[in-house]
Design an enzyme around this catalytic site. Structure first.
Site, PDB file in Angstrom:
ATOM      1  CG  ASP A 124      -0.325  -0.057   2.528  1.00  0.00           C
ATOM      2  OD1 ASP A 124      -0.110   1.020   3.127  1.00  0.00           O
ATOM      3  OD2 ASP A 124      -0.029  -1.162   3.015  1.00  0.00           O
ATOM      4  CD  GLU A 161      -3.681   4.815  10.538  1.00  0.00           C
ATOM      5  OE1 GLU A 161      -2.683   4.804  11.292  1.00  0.00           O
ATOM      6  OE2 GLU A 161      -3.643   4.572   9.312  1.00  0.00           O
ATOM      7  CG  ASP A 169      -5.767   4.395   7.019  1.00  0.00           C
ATOM      8  OD1 ASP A 169      -5.862   4.147   8.239  1.00  0.00           O
ATOM      9  OD2 ASP A 169      -4.701   4.735   6.478  1.00  0.00           O
TER      10      ASP A 169
END
Length: 230
Positions: free
Chosen positions: A28, A119, A117
């Site tokens: 990624d 986080e 994503d």
């Protein structure tokens, strides 16, 4: 796509850099890797890539288009990911922004569903000032908006520690959203509640290829089925 035998192999890896085996390898990347030789990446055995597209509702990665095109021409299965800022706007607003700037999905066999994503906050409170219940609602808002537009639930990228801290270890998404877990160790570790297995494992933040190093939990045929939505 469930492949417990493959997960058992992943759990049995004895070093922080897994040896090459059946599980397709991926990377990624983001604008931190602006000049990628995708032909070499492909020759190195990389089968898939997740590429950063957006953040919040105000940032589009300046390298997304070139990276996505390069990965496509090299023959990789690829998809986009969105870095969440749950403190700045609604989940629906960010899903729509992501969809408008590279995060879409089509059943062409080479496009992975978009990834959320979510986080640690890079510039403030770990959980973005949201309670656990508010965070779950935010993720649900993003997820449902993405599903309504594409027919697919987004992949959720996170760490177990963050998920426990910021969602109260919610099991809400285990039956709908594929999990992409980040854990830099010799084994995949404990997963968040609700998920029996991870679809993707980010096992290192560096390696012989650009960006972070990932594994798909299964074989190449399973990865292609994931892209097809079957």
């Amino acid at each position: 796509m469930k492949c417990l035998a493959s997960l058992a192999l992943a759990l049995a890896v004895s070093s922080a850099t897994p040896v090459k085996r059946a599980d397709p390898q991926g990377i990624d990347v983001s604008s931190h890797q602006p000049n990628i030789d995708w032909t070499t990446v492909k020759k190195n055995g990389i089968a898939f890539a997740y590429i950063k597209a957006t953040e919040g509702t105000s940032y589009i990665s300046p390298t997304f288009n070139s990276q996505y095109t390069g990965a496509t021409k090299a023959g990789l299965i690829r998809g986009g990911y969105h870095f969440a800022h749950p403190d700045s706007s609604s989940g629906a607003a960010q899903a729509k922004y992501f969809l408008a700037h590279g995060g879409g999905w089509s059943g062409d066999g080479v496009t992975l569903p978009g990834a959320l994503d979510i986080e640690y906050n890079p510039s403030g409170a770990e959980c973005y000032g949201l309670s656990a219940s508010a965070m779950v609602s935010w993720v649900k808002d993003f997820s449902n908006t993405y599903k309504a537009a594409t027919g697919r639930y987004p992949v959720i990228y996170t760490t177990t520690d963050w998920w426990k801290s910021c969602t109260g270890n919610s099991a809400t998404f285990g039956s709908t959203n594929p999990l992409w877990i980040a854990h830099y160790a010799s084994t995949i570790g404990t997963l968040p509640a609700g998920w029996e297995y991870a679809s993707f494992w980010q096992y290192a933040n560096s390696g012989p290829n650009p960006g972070d190093a990932d594994l798909w939990n299964g074989d190449l045929a399973g990865l292609k089925r994931m892209a097809l939505g079957s």
